[in-house]
Scaffold this active site. Structure first.
Site, mmCIF file in Angstrom:
data_model
loop_
_atom_site.group_PDB
_atom_site.id
_atom_site.type_symbol
_atom_site.label_atom_id
_atom_site.label_comp_id
_atom_site.label_asym_id
_atom_site.label_seq_id
_atom_site.Cartn_x
_atom_site.Cartn_y
_atom_site.Cartn_z
ATOM 1 N N GLU A 31 0.816 -1.217 0.000
ATOM 2 C CA GLU A 31 0.000 0.000 0.000
ATOM 3 C C GLU A 31 0.845 1.260 0.000
ATOM 4 O O GLU A 31 0.534 2.222 -0.696
ATOM 5 C CB GLU A 31 -0.943 0.006 1.213
ATOM 6 C CG GLU A 31 -2.132 -0.924 1.092
ATOM 7 C CD GLU A 31 -1.816 -2.379 1.391
ATOM 8 O OE1 GLU A 31 -0.664 -2.682 1.763
ATOM 9 O OE2 GLU A 31 -2.718 -3.223 1.251
ATOM 10 N N HIS A 55 -11.303 -5.138 9.095
ATOM 11 C CA HIS A 55 -11.836 -4.767 7.781
ATOM 12 C C HIS A 55 -13.091 -3.918 7.879
ATOM 13 O O HIS A 55 -13.788 -3.752 6.893
ATOM 14 C CB HIS A 55 -12.225 -6.030 6.985
ATOM 15 C CG HIS A 55 -11.076 -6.752 6.376
ATOM 16 N ND1 HIS A 55 -10.149 -7.427 7.106
ATOM 17 C CD2 HIS A 55 -10.718 -6.914 5.089
ATOM 18 C CE1 HIS A 55 -9.260 -7.989 6.298
ATOM 19 N NE2 HIS A 55 -9.588 -7.698 5.062
#
Lengths: 377, 329, 84, 334
Positions: free
Chosen positions: B64, B133
């Site tokens: 990322e 998440h």
């Protein structure tokens, strides 16, 4: 469901009033804003209204009886049919713990209308006063306004009015640092325009110069918010609305200045109608409580039989008064020539705590400019 | 209505927005983990790889920080990248690049460099994805000067915000709530760009203002419906743009209703809801008739079991209760 | 009854009646026919206009603004209207 | 001086003018930074000030090989890169002062020098933060079919960051035109290389990502220029990223406020004797490319340039506070 109609508080200085007349009889329907009675106060006779649809019930006091603010005057029936809550009387002892719990919105409105929170009953958590509570009190309370006239023969009349004027004017001169400005305004065009306008109209549609003055002042004030509003303990509270109090002399002495609401938004015709109606009812003693909402500024016009100029005394808590002397032909230099012109001397007395002479001067100059274009008023 | 309406989903609306952008501007490309052959973790980019090829629908390794930073560099190099980060939780690995580079470079360079970058990421709970998440960290991003933060909730916004965001010369972060992807409705076939500034009044009302955005919008509208049945008129404001906040719309509403409840899926402490509340205090204090209310997620990492997840999140009944509380009813 | 059919006294009485309608506070005052209403009884512009309006409505006679000076007293007003 | 520079790559044509140019460039950096240190003690320059003294050969050597359209991504120790890249010493000094005439309007200061004209993308004070940017800049070039090179400088401390590994992987995976230059000065702030890395041969790490990598003497400006020229040629030929590890040493502390407890003076003195300016100058004198008069002239010209830069910065102006919020977002036309 029934409830009680109580003597409304029409000003923080009003303690009691005398019933002059019931305007509704038991069993009659009362629509919101209907006048239920006329009462005599130290400021004169005032029509008092109801704020919810109801049916007139049993009267609890008689004509001639004097009762304190908050006292039950009559029973009302049918409250609650489509009405959530009856107006709760604005009487409640202060909370024991000092500062009353009140929402910011409630505090602001209460302060603006001069309503003491200590007198209100809170409907919020732990007795907190909510906006709704104050709104109800506002409806029940006419603001401190200039005096309605003495109506004849009540005995309270002139002396009480004189007393009230004395109190207000003393306070004004004691507390308000006035400054004064004066400006000669050429009214030739306005006079001609008005003459031509009125020539074609029946008397009931004719317009007086005073109406032009009020409209011109109201429009000009839009750009001078510091002259339109209230002094609240030394803090200026501007008013978005422009309610012009039109000073009206009462024969034999005394003065009232009932408000022409939103004068800046009224066409000249309707403004004139309001003015005409107000003056007529000043004479008859029929001013209504709801018409005594605080003017945000006062205009005093001497009319056709007065003197050159007047120096006004500000009516507290207002911060300005505009005066117009008597218009007359006077010599004026126009383009290098001495020419007879119709002139009026406009004056401004304003509260130096909230505005300065420079702005006041600009105001009078703009006012003069406005009056050069009477067709735009 | 003249435009043809089509039945579509939030996911499809997003995809159409991306497709529009790819077609319109050769500088646009989509980059992220599994955006290509896989079709996107939430299938937003499904089919685009076949249509536009691996250069423009660019699968990245699980890095990322690296690919978000590369997006920033590519934006400075003249491209218009759309960086997809699977979920806001993963974006923390790229936080350095977003906060220290994307948000600062224009300022630190004295205005010499722009970062015309769009970062999309999924957020929010409701799919039993548990504590790594499911979070709502929009408020963290909305804290940062130099980036704009969007939360499209409606189909129109899902379709149209990307377009406007790509035309913005500065970095824009778009949060897509996972519970919205399957939401369907009617959308004009030719739906185009929408502004990326300003809140929207989704329902007008007079008694109180319900302020929300993203995944909580539809719960709030449902709550408003229930309130209406009890004769309570709620105004529902969709913030849409979380940075900059549209103070004017908020204050206009509060000036009218005198009461506000903020509903968001963040944790209450240090939240965007706290920011909105503070602004109302600062700018509309004298209009308030009740303390500002907040309904946020319970202060717990989102648990896995459905009943606990539900209990943690703002639900319709709780919104109704919170609204009544500020009305003292 | 049209004004032509009225005596001068009746016209003057009607003129006075309208005046006290407009200014009820003057009721009961002794108002001589030749007294200047505006100077001596403090009739202001609005009172005067209301009075003119009332006379116009009652007698159906047009009273242009330029003629206002001709109605400065009860007597003058009665004469003005009587000429009808 | 080693002989490698003349043979390596065979593309380096070292005539006297170029040699003196290299000397002058390194001297400009050295004198500029020495003056910065002095100005720092006088509180003219604030914030963190990281000096490049001892490492000048790397920036100067690499910059000889870049074209104007190439990009540079550097670190917070970037004064040398900025000067060698061609940024006017005056605007650089004004930036050090924080004056609005600075190359970044004074918004960045010592650690954040940006210049669109020379494509210098910072000045990045996050260790490793510039590497992904360089990857992205190169990606943009590749996607747009431009044969440009993005050079990316970083210290060996950055090698421990995830960004280093992610960036090398991405650049290699996508065969991007990036020149990675690791300025290995043996200390990440105060942590010696062997105390922070299991593999102290940094170029081996790059090689593990299949990035062609070499280690070279970071004190030898000729070697650096020659090796860079080869690497840049390979990048331009489409061979993907290249990696140079330049072994060097900073003679001064990490930043101004650093007691240097982590290394001994003897070590510093030993490295100073190998200093890039000293060695290059000796070599130029030995080969009769430089005489005392010429050396004096160069010194004097650099001094003049520096004096002008300081005067420029001194007379610069402070950005009005009203502009505080400027350039946070692009001002959109109404």
């Amino acid at each position: 469901m029934s409830d009680l109609y109580r003597m409304p508080s029409l000003g923080s200085d009003m303690e009691s009033a005398t019933l002059i007349e019931w305007c509704k009889q038991p069993g009659e329907r009362l629509a919101k804003d209907d006048v239920i009675a006329v009462v005599e106060t130290q400021k004169g006779a005032i029509e008092i209204e109801v704020f919810h649809d109801a049916v007139m019930g049993k009267p609890l006091i008689e004509v001639g009886e004097t009762v304190p603010v908050g006292a039950a005057m009559a029973e009302l029936e049918g409250i609650g049919d489509g009405i959530e809550q009856a107006p709760s009387p604005p009487v409640e002892p202060p909370a024991p713990s000092g500062r009353r719990r009140a929402s910011p919105a409630a505090r602001r409105l209460a302060e603006a209308r001069g309503i003491g929170l200590e007198r209100l009953r809170g409907s919020g958590p732990e007795g907190a006063i909510r906006l709704e509570d104050v709104q109800r009190a506002v409806q029940a309370q006419a603001p401190k306004a200039p005096l309605p006239p003495d109506s004849k023969g009540t005995g309270l009349g002139m002396a009480a009015m004189r007393q009230a004027i004395a109190a207000a004017m003393s306070r004004s001169k004691r507390e308000i640092p006035h400054y004064y400005l004066s400006h000669d305004i050429d009214l030739t065009r306005a006079t001609q325009w008005l003459g031509a306008h009125n020539a074609e109209l029946p008397p009931d549609r004719r317009i007086l110069m005073a109406a032009l003055f009020i409209k011109a002042v109201a429009l000009t004030l839009r750009k001078f918010p510091e002259l339109n509003g209230f002094d609240r303990d030394g803090q200026f509270e501007p008013s978005k609305a422009i309610h012009v109090g039109s000073a009206t002399a009462i024969r034999g002495g005394g003065l009232v200045a009932p408000a022409i609401h939103d004068a800046d938004q009224l066409e000249l015709g309707p403004l004139m109608d309001k003015l005409r109606d107000l003056v007529a009812r000043v004479r008859r003693g029929g001013l209504r409580a709801s018409e005594l909402s605080d003017p945000t500024v006062t205009v005093s016009s001497l009319g056709e039989r007065g003197v050159d100029r007047l120096y006004g005394v500000i009516y507290p808590p207002q911060v300005a008064i505009v005066g117009f002397g008597t218009p007359e032909l006077r010599p004026r230099v126009v383009e290098g020539e001495i020419t007879p012109r119709t002139l009026v001397t406009a004056t401004l007395a304003a509260d130096h705590r909230h505005s300065d002479g420079h702005r006041g001067g600009l105001f009078l100059a703009k006012l003069a400019a406005r009056l050069q274009e009477p067709e735009t008023l | 209505m003249s435009a043809e309406m089509i039945q579509t989903s939030y996911r499809e609306a997003l995809r159409e927005g991306i497709r529009d952008a790819l077609k319109r501007d050769a500088r646009v490309f989509l980059m992220g983990e599994d955006v290509g052959r896989y079709g996107g973790c939430y299938a937003v980019s499904k089919g685009l790889y076949d249509e536009f090829g691996p250069e423009r629908i660019r699968d990245t390794p699980l890095s990322e920080c690296g690919f978000t930073g590369a997006g920033i560099g590519a934006a400075m190099g003249g491209m218009r990248p759309i960086v997809e980060i699977m979920t806001v939780n993963f974006s923390l690995l790229a936080l350095d690049q977003i906060v220290n580079n994307a948000a600062t470079l224009r300022h630190m360079s004295g205005g010499q460099f722009n970062i015309p970058l769009v970062i999309r990421m999924a957020c929010g709970a409701g799919k039993q994805l548990a504590a790594q998440h499911s979070h709502s960290l929009e408020g963290w991003y909305a804290h940062i000067p130099g980036i704009k933060v969007l939360a499209p909730a409606t189909l129109e916004d899902a379709r149209g915000m990307l377009w406007t965001a790509l035309e913005d010369p500065d970095p824009v972060v778009i949060f897509e709530h996972v519970m919205l992807y399957n939401r369907t409705g009617q959308l004009a076939a030719d739906a185009g760009p929408v502004p990326i500034e300003g809140a929207a009044v989704r329902l007008e009302g007079t008694d109180l203002s319900l302020v929300t955005y993203g995944g909580c919008l539809f719960k709030t509208l449902e709550a408003a419906g229930q309130l209406a049945a009890e004769d309570i008129s709620a105004e529902v404001i969709d913030l849409r743009c979380l940075r900059p906040l549209d103070d004017a719309t908020l204050m206009t509403s509060v000036a009218k209703t005198h009461r506000a409840v903020i509903i968001s899926e963040e944790w209450r402490s240090g939240s965007l809801a706290a920011e909105v509340s503070a602004r109302i205090m600062e700018q509309a204090f004298w209009d308030l008739d009740a303390p500002v209310g907040r309904l946020c997620t319970a202060e717990v990492p989102i648990p896995y079991p459905k009943h606990l997840e539900d209990a943690a999140l703002p639900q319709v009944s709780a919104i109704v209760d919170a609204a009544k509380a500020v009305l003292n009813r | 009854m049209s004004i032509q059919e009225m005596t001068r006294e009746a016209v003057a009485a009607a003129v006075l009646e309208e005046l006290t309608n407009v200014a009820p506070d003057l009721a009961g005052e002794d108002i001589p026919e030749d007294a200047d209403l505006r100077d001596e009884f403090d009739l202001d512009s609005m009172d005067f206009l209301n009075w003119i309006t009332a006379l116009h409505n009652r007698f159906g006679i047009d009273i242009p603004e330029l003629d206002y000076p001709k109605l400065s007293t009860i007597g003058k007003a009665a004469d003005y209207l009587g000429r009808g | 001086m080693s002989d490698t520079h003349t043979s390596a790559g065979g593309k380096l044509h070292l005539n006297r003018d170029h040699a003196l140019h290299l000397l002058r460039e390194m001297l400009r950096i050295r004198r500029f930074e020495e003056r910065c240190a002095e100005l720092y003690t006088q509180e003219k320059i604030r914030g963190f000030l990281h000096l490049y003294v001892g490492e000048e050969a790397i920036a100067v050597g690499v910059m000889q090989c870049l074209a104007p359209e190439d990009a540079v991504v550097a670190t917070y120790r970037e004064h040398g890169h900025a000067l060698a890249r061609g940024i006017d010493m005056k605007t650089l000094m004004a930036e050090m002062y924080g004056k609005q005439e600075g190359v970044s309007r004074g918004r960045g200061g010592s650690m954040h020098v940006f210049d669109a004209a020379t494509r210098l993308y910072g000045g990045n004070a996050i260790v490793g933060g510039g590497l992904p940017l360089a990857v992205g800049l190169a990606l943009a070039d590749k996607m747009q079919g431009r044969a440009r090179v993005t050079s990316c400088f970083f210290g060996e401390g950055a090698v421990a960051e995830g960004a280093f590994h992610e960036s090398l992987n991405l650049a290699a995976l996508w065969r991007l035109p990036v020149l990675f230059i690791c300025e290995n000065n043996l200390y990440a702030m105060g942590t010696a290389l062997e105390r922070s890395e299991s593999e102290t041969e940094i170029f081996h790490k790059a090689a593990s990502y299949k990035v062609p990598a070499v280690s070279l003497d970071g004190m030898d400006v000729i070697a650096i220029e020659a090796t860079t020229r080869q690497a840049v040629a390979a990048i331009r030929a489409g061979e993907g990223p290249q990696f140079l590890e330049c072994r060097t040493y900073r003679f001064r502390a990490h930043s101004m406020f650093d007691a240097q407890l982590y290394r001994d003076k003897a070590e510093v003195e030993a490295w100073k004797r190998k200093g890039p300016l000293l060695r290059f100058r000796h070599w130029l004198e030995e080969t009769h490319m430089l005489d005392a008069a010429e050396a004096e002239r160069i010194e004097s010209e650099v001094e003049d340039e520096l004096a002008a830069a300081v005067a420029f910065a001194e007379s610069g102006t402070w950005e009005p506070v009203e502009d505080l919020l400027r350039d946070v977002h692009t001002e959109q036309p109404a």
